[in-house]
Motif scaffolding. Structure first.
Motif, PDB file in Angstrom:
ATOM      1  N   GLU A  33       0.851  -1.185   0.000  1.00 11.32           N
ATOM      2  CA  GLU A  33       0.000   0.000   0.000  1.00 11.32           C
ATOM      3  C   GLU A  33       0.889   1.238   0.000  1.00 11.32           C
ATOM      4  O   GLU A  33       1.799   1.356   0.821  1.00 11.32           O
ATOM      5  CB  GLU A  33      -0.918   0.004   1.219  1.00 11.32           C
ATOM      6  CG  GLU A  33      -1.942   1.117   1.210  1.00 11.32           C
ATOM      7  CD  GLU A  33      -3.052   0.918   2.224  1.00 11.32           C
ATOM      8  OE1 GLU A  33      -3.837   1.859   2.422  1.00 11.32           O
ATOM      9  OE2 GLU A  33      -3.122  -0.186   2.824  1.00 11.32           O
ATOM     10  N   THR A  34       0.633   2.130  -0.939  1.00 10.84           N
ATOM     11  CA  THR A  34       1.393   3.378  -1.007  1.00 10.84           C
ATOM     12  C   THR A  34       0.437   4.556  -0.900  1.00 10.84           C
ATOM     13  O   THR A  34      -0.720   4.481  -1.321  1.00 10.84           O
ATOM     14  CB  THR A  34       2.179   3.492  -2.333  1.00 10.84           C
ATOM     15  OG1 THR A  34       1.259   3.695  -3.416  1.00 10.84           O
ATOM     16  CG2 THR A  34       2.988   2.236  -2.599  1.00 10.84           C
ATOM     17  N   SER A  35       0.939   5.644  -0.338  1.00 12.43           N
ATOM     18  CA  SER A  35       0.147   6.856  -0.205  1.00 12.43           C
ATOM     19  C   SER A  35       1.025   8.059  -0.521  1.00 12.43           C
ATOM     20  O   SER A  35       2.022   8.303   0.185  1.00 12.43           O
ATOM     21  CB  SER A  35      -0.416   6.980   1.209  1.00 12.43           C
ATOM     22  OG  SER A  35      -1.154   8.170   1.365  1.00 12.43           O
ATOM     23  N   GLY A  36       0.703   8.767  -1.594  1.00 12.99           N
ATOM     24  CA  GLY A  36       1.477   9.942  -1.987  1.00 12.99           C
ATOM     25  C   GLY A  36       2.945   9.632  -2.217  1.00 12.99           C
ATOM     26  O   GLY A  36       3.804  10.511  -2.057  1.00 12.99           O
ATOM     27  N   LEU A  37       3.258   8.402  -2.618  1.00 14.64           N
ATOM     28  CA  LEU A  37       4.652   7.967  -2.729  1.00 14.64           C
ATOM     29  C   LEU A  37       5.349   8.706  -3.866  1.00 14.64           C
ATOM     30  O   LEU A  37       4.878   8.722  -5.000  1.00 14.64           O
ATOM     31  CB  LEU A  37       4.702   6.462  -2.971  1.00 14.64           C
ATOM     32  CG  LEU A  37       6.087   5.822  -2.996  1.00 14.64           C
ATOM     33  CD1 LEU A  37       6.767   5.961  -1.645  1.00 14.64           C
ATOM     34  CD2 LEU A  37       5.983   4.343  -3.390  1.00 14.64           C
ATOM     35  N   SER A  38       6.487   9.314  -3.540  1.00 18.46           N
ATOM     36  CA  SER A  38       7.256  10.062  -4.536  1.00 18.46           C
ATOM     37  C   SER A  38       8.739   9.759  -4.355  1.00 18.46           C
ATOM     38  O   SER A  38       9.217   9.573  -3.237  1.00 18.46           O
ATOM     39  CB  SER A  38       7.020  11.573  -4.391  1.00 18.46           C
ATOM     40  OG  SER A  38       5.649  11.899  -4.532  1.00 18.46           O
TER      41      SER A  38
END
Length: 304
Positions: A5-10
């Motif tokens: 799960e990724t969130s706002g991954l940069s």
């Protein structure tokens, strides 16, 4: 449970964003195909997932919420990179010993049995094995760790068709035992045979993500008079169009299989390879609604 799960991954490399605001949730127990053009950010995403690099912004968790790269996460993940990293001057038996010493859980009996079934001799140096045998050795070392998540970065790139088939058969067998698999590959025909879940990445962003069966059900190809193609495009979202003088082929997004076919047109089901190629040709196509949260913005330069 979400296996990734990724969130706002940069992730930024100097002035270049390889991933930007990438948010996706991948359910456990699936074979997930990660596809996209060269430079889309696939390898960067996998490296972040297995903890080989740290994000510039955002978060990535694995195995139900464990921070990527943490000891608990690493204990449950096995990773096979594109070049099947092996110590080429070591005999296969020494590779087994070394991997066993470096991992808390390693099923040496399983590894020996699998290599015997594949006809890979333990006394041969890894560098003297064929490309297919090296890929199978790397996969065996990964599977013998009994991971909950197996991450594969372009494992089919240098294999001939028979070696690709044998490799994917082993992956399917492992997935059948409950293991989650994340597989990056350009070999779309192989992915169509094995993938349950698809993530299409373009320009460092998630363009599309979801269950493969659901995606296919919400797309179809319409064939009909080229003169009416623009009218159809006003009624349905067209992902990709091919037009000849008399006839047009439109890959469209629909609300489901029960949606009526326009008069004078024929509807045909779409395969995974055809669907992916259509979105790759049209990177600006609106993403499907679903687990991936996609935000429109200006194009991003990507180098990995």
């Amino acid at each position: 449970m979400n296996v990734i799960e990724t969130s706002g991954l940069s992730k930024r490399y100097r002035s270049t964003w390889a991933l930007h605001d990438f948010s996706v949730a991948v359910p456990a127990g699936q074979v997930t195909a990660l596809v996209g053009p060269n430079g889309a950010g696939k390898t960067t995403l996998l490296n972040l997932t297995v903890g080989l690099t740290a994000p510039t912004a955002g978060t990535v968790t694995v195995l139900g919420g464990k921070p990527a790269g943490s000891p608990d996460a690493l204990d449950g993940i096995a990773f096979v990179a594109q070049d099947a990293p092996l110590y080429k001057n070591l005999p296969v038996a020494d590779m087994l010993q070394l991997t066993s010493n470096l991992n808390r859980r390693f099923d040496r009996g399983y590894a020996r049995e699998r290599l015997s079934e594949l006809g890979i001799p333990l006394n041969r140096k890894a560098g003297k094995l064929s490309g297919g045998q090296q890929a199978q050795l790397a996969l065996t070392l990964a599977l013998a760790r009994r991971p909950r998540l197996l991450v594969l970065d372009e494992p089919l790139a240098n294999l001939d068709p028979l070696a690709r088939h044998d490799f994917m058969a082993a992956v399917l067998l492992a997935a059948g035992g409950g293991m989650s698999v994340m597989l990056s590959s350009h070999v779309l025909a192989e992915l169509e045979r094995v993938a349950d879940y698809l993530i299409l990445i373009s320009g460092g962003r998630a363009q599309m993500a979801g269950e493969v069966d659901g995606m296919l059900a919400r797309h179809r190809v319409l064939t009909g008079p080229a003169a009416e193609a623009d009218l159809i495009a006003q009624l349905l979202p067209v992902v990709h169009a091919r037009r000849a003088e008399a006839q047009a082929h439109l890959l469209v997004r629909t609300s489901g299989a029960g949606e009526p076919v326009p008069p004078g047109w024929e509807a045909h089901p779409v395969g995974l390879e055809e669907l992916v190629l259509a979105y790759l040709r049209e990177p600006g196509a609106a993403a499907l609604p679903g687990p991936a949260r996609v935000r429109k913005s200006e194009p991003t330069e990507v180098s990995r």
